[in-house]
Design an enzyme around this catalytic site. Structure first.
Site, short mmCIF file in Angstrom:
data_model
loop_
_atom_site.label_atom_id
_atom_site.label_comp_id
_atom_site.label_asym_id
_atom_site.label_seq_id
_atom_site.Cartn_x
_atom_site.Cartn_y
_atom_site.Cartn_z
N ARG A 71 0.85 -1.19 0.00
CA ARG A 71 0.00 0.00 0.00
C ARG A 71 0.88 1.24 0.00
NH1 ARG A 71 -1.80 0.58 4.45
NH2 ARG A 71 -1.27 -1.35 5.47
N TYR A 199 -1.13 -3.51 -7.03
CA TYR A 199 -0.96 -4.24 -5.76
C TYR A 199 -2.29 -4.33 -5.00
CZ TYR A 199 -0.23 -5.25 -0.93
OH TYR A 199 -0.38 -5.82 0.32
N LYS A 208 -9.72 -2.51 1.67
CA LYS A 208 -9.43 -1.37 2.54
C LYS A 208 -10.19 -0.11 2.08
CE LYS A 208 -7.08 -3.96 4.97
NZ LYS A 208 -5.78 -4.26 5.43
N HIS A 228 -10.78 -2.43 11.49
CA HIS A 228 -9.69 -3.27 10.99
C HIS A 228 -9.45 -4.40 11.99
CE1 HIS A 228 -5.24 -3.32 9.41
NE2 HIS A 228 -5.99 -4.19 8.78
N SER A 250 -1.50 -3.88 10.06
CA SER A 250 -1.20 -4.84 8.99
C SER A 250 0.07 -5.62 9.29
CB SER A 250 -1.01 -4.08 7.67
OG SER A 250 -2.17 -3.36 7.37
N CYS A 252 0.72 -7.92 11.51
CA CYS A 252 1.04 -8.15 12.92
C CYS A 252 0.39 -9.45 13.41
CB CYS A 252 0.58 -7.00 13.80
SG CYS A 252 1.63 -5.55 13.67
N ASP A 279 -9.56 -9.85 8.95
CA ASP A 279 -9.05 -8.50 8.65
C ASP A 279 -10.04 -7.38 8.91
OD1 ASP A 279 -6.90 -6.88 7.69
OD2 ASP A 279 -7.90 -6.67 5.76
N ARG A 372 1.92 -12.26 -0.80
CA ARG A 372 0.58 -12.54 -0.27
C ARG A 372 -0.06 -13.76 -0.92
NH1 ARG A 372 -1.77 -8.81 3.70
NH2 ARG A 372 -0.12 -7.27 3.95
O1 SAT Z 1 -2.64 -4.64 1.31
S1 SAT Z 1 -3.77 -4.71 2.21
O2 SAT Z 1 -4.10 -3.36 2.68
O3 SAT Z 1 -4.94 -5.28 1.58
C1 SAT Z 1 -3.37 -5.67 3.54
C2 SAT Z 1 -2.92 -4.87 4.67
O4 SAT Z 1 -1.99 -4.07 4.52
O5 SAT Z 1 -3.50 -5.01 5.77
MN MN Z 2 -5.32 -5.49 7.13
#
Ligand code: SAT
Ligand code: MN
Length: 589
Positions: A71, A199, A208, A228, A250, A252, A279, A372
């Site tokens: 991100r 991405y 998100k 979140h 994110s 963690c 998530d 991922r």
């Molecule tokens: O890349 S994402 O935002 O979908 C995953 C994350 O960073 O929590």
């Molecule tokens: Mn996340």
């Protein structure tokens, strides 16, 4: 072929097509037949590599551009009329200015490509809690990933009917130009626009962008919350299932916690953990006065490195079929995938995440740290029987957590809802590879929403406080930290499945089954109340993890005060008062 008679939707799709000028427009109907055709096209263009059908049925490998692996918070904008409504922690641009910029970038951007129109639902289609979105994209990877992460297709259009109540999303890869990459949200227009990225977090707009940034804004106006958070159910030996949601930044370990496998001793006694979501949680007040949380997603977009048969066998099992892997190692001998931490035997004949020949003796990582997997939730062996319950599950606890080497104890409980909101607001964590920028720097990340709150964070805290006034049967609020390290930098707490020992204490607190000691920062467990059976960790070590380090907390208070200052008059008085209480408790006032 258009799949709907919704004229406002057709007009909007035509408008975007007129700007982006694709060769053709394809509506996604959600049939496997259509998705299969797209998979074949994706493989022929090199966007996807089909993995071994026996080892990994229906699975593919995808690589993003090398400048496009996470991100981009610096290029993510909230575009509302008044800058103040975006708040001091979001990038802001006036809607008109951003639209102008984006329309220039979208002009002819899909020439030579196909434009796909994806109708998708966040939540169970047709349920009163579901919300619908339409994502326009020129990426097959996005279509196929959205078909895993959300419920897509004609049934969404049928449920939408003639309604104009949907979130518009436009995405174009354009030239993947980093300098012109924008992830823009227009909460007042129910619109999201993304350009020059491929991405996941920047382009799977249901995740998100919609389910957190836009939905948090909708939730404030409509009296619910978009968070979140993972959602999990803990089944105790009596067969009772109690639910909690937990917010962590994110990368963690939300996915690991959501799919936790109880330690052997616990399993023997009959403990089990059910994953409802890993998530995002949409949370509403139920008719019974409790908070109910549902997972609006349909799949997992998990971090690959570190995922293995010991750390998260459930996630691994979820990736065995119908999964897209992004930026991992390609094992050429077996036509399968690998990443650091998957096994001790890296493939000899392989390509790294960029597609270059690689083997472990080269001394560099083969998979990107933010590589991922995009896996269907239903593949997960511990997916909750309530996963498809439209209203979700009732919450007994809300847990906040971060990655802190020091300061935060293993677990503590807030004194009440308002103090709990304070505890969430002061969350801090070391940064990870999930976003571009330095890794390992401690930053404040309130409720793990810093990058995902679609409006002023001060107003968001006020919304939490207002919700508290309305919830009759409030969940209890806790903070955990699995990541404390010793002088040598090693993690002290074993983590993973053993985190259930802490969750057990949390649940016992929620049901008044265990006492606690009141400290400067809230309620902490008596060390003997955390079950250490079968662990090598000593009571003294545990006591250390459960101690409040006053000098560190005094420093913490200074840093919180500094952080709070940036919110000016949007900082709720109740939180100011909580900060004073903490200072006083620490002997600073
Ligand atoms: O890349 S994402 O935002 O979908 C995953 C994350 O960073 O929590
Ligand atoms: Mn996340």
């Amino acid at each position: 072929m258009t799949l709907t008679e919704n004229q406002s939707l057709i007009d909007w799709v035509n408008e975007i097509a007129a700007r982006t000028k694709p060769d053709q427009v394809v509506w996604i109907d959600g049939t496997n037949e259509q998705l299969e055709t797209l998979r074949t096209i994706g493989c022929s263009t090199g966007e996807l590599y089909k993995l071994d059908e026996t080892l990994h049925p229906g699975c593919f490998l995808h690589r993003t551009a090398q400048n496009d692996v996470a991100r981009v918070e610096g290029r993510t904008f909230i575009c509302c009329k008044n800058e103040k409504d975006a708040g001091p922690t979001n990038n802001w641009m006036a809607p008109d200015e951003m639209y102008k910029k984006l329309y220039a970038l979208y002009e002819g951007a899909m020439k030579g490509r196909t434009m796909y129109v994806i109708p998708y639902s966040m939540g169970v289609i047709g349920s009163p809690f579901a919300k619908y979105g339409i994502e326009i994209t020129d990426s097959i990877y996005v279509v196929l990933s959205m078909a895993i992460m959300t419920r897509v297709g004609k049934s969404v259009l049928d449920a939408l009917g003639q309604s104009i109540d949907y979130i518009k999303g436009v995405h174009s890869l354009a030239q993947l130009n980093e300098q012109e990459r924008y992830i823009a949200h227009f909460p007042e227009d129910n619109t999201i626009m993304s350009v020059n990225s491929g991405y996941g977090g920047n382009v799977l707009l249901g995740k998100k962008c919609f389910a957190l940034r836009i939905a948090s804004y909708l939730g404030k106006n409509e009296g619910w919350m978009a968070e979140h958070m993972l959602i999990l159910g803990i089944q105790n030996p009596k067969g009772e299932v109690r639910y909690l949601s937990a917010a962590f930044p994110s990368a963690c370990g939300k996915t690991n916690l959501a799919m936790l496998i109880p330690p052997e001793g616990y399993q023997k006694k009959g403990w089990k953990v059910w994953c409802v979501g890993d998530d995002i949680a949409w949370i509403r007040i139920g008719e019974d006065g409790r908070l109910w949380a549902m997972n609006p997603e349909y799949g997992f977009f998990g971090v690959a490195p570190g995922t293995n048969a010991r750390s998260n066998p459930n996630a691994l099992a979820a990736t065995t079929k119908g999964t897209i892997f992004t930026n991992v190692v390609h094992d050429l001998d077996n036509n399968t995938v690998w990443w650091e931490g998957l096994s001790d035997t890296p493939p000899q004949n392989a390509l790294d995440w960029t597609g270059k020949p690689w083997n472990a003796s080269m001394g560099v990582k083969g998979a990107h740290p933010n590589s991922r997997f995009t896996a269907p939730a239903k593949n997960c062996p511990c997916i909750s029987p309530e996963f498809e319950a439209p209203q979700g599950v009732p919450l007994s606890a809300i847990v906040f957590g971060g990655r802190r080497a020091k300061t935060a104890p293993l677990v503590y409980q807030s004194r009440n809802w308002i103090h709990g909101v304070f505890v969430g607001s002061i969350m801090a964590s070391e940064t990870t590879a999930a976003a571009t920028g330095a890794v390992g720097v401690v930053r404040r990340d309130p409720m793990a929403m810093l990058p995902f709150c679609g409006y002023n964070m001060g107003d968001y805290w006020q919304h939490w406080l207002d919700m508290g006034d309305k919830i009759e049967n409030k969940p209890k609020i806790f903070n955990v930290n699995w990541f404390r390290t010793d002088e040598d930098g090693h993690f002290i707490w074993p983590g993973f499945g053993d985190n259930l020992r802490v969750l057990e204490w949390i649940m016992r607190r929620c049901f008044d089954e265990v006492d606690a000691r009141e400290t400067e920062i809230g309620f902490l467990p008596y060390p003997e109340d955390i079950n250490l059976e079968d662990l090598t960790i000593s009571k003294d070590t545990l006591a250390g993890l459960l101690a409040v380090d006053r000098p560190l907390w005094q420093k913490e208070v200074d840093s919180i005060s500094e952080f709070y200052q940036i919110f000016g008059d949007t900082l709720p008085d109740a939180l100011k008062a909580e900060l004073h209480t903490l200072k006083r408790n620490l002997g600073q006032e």
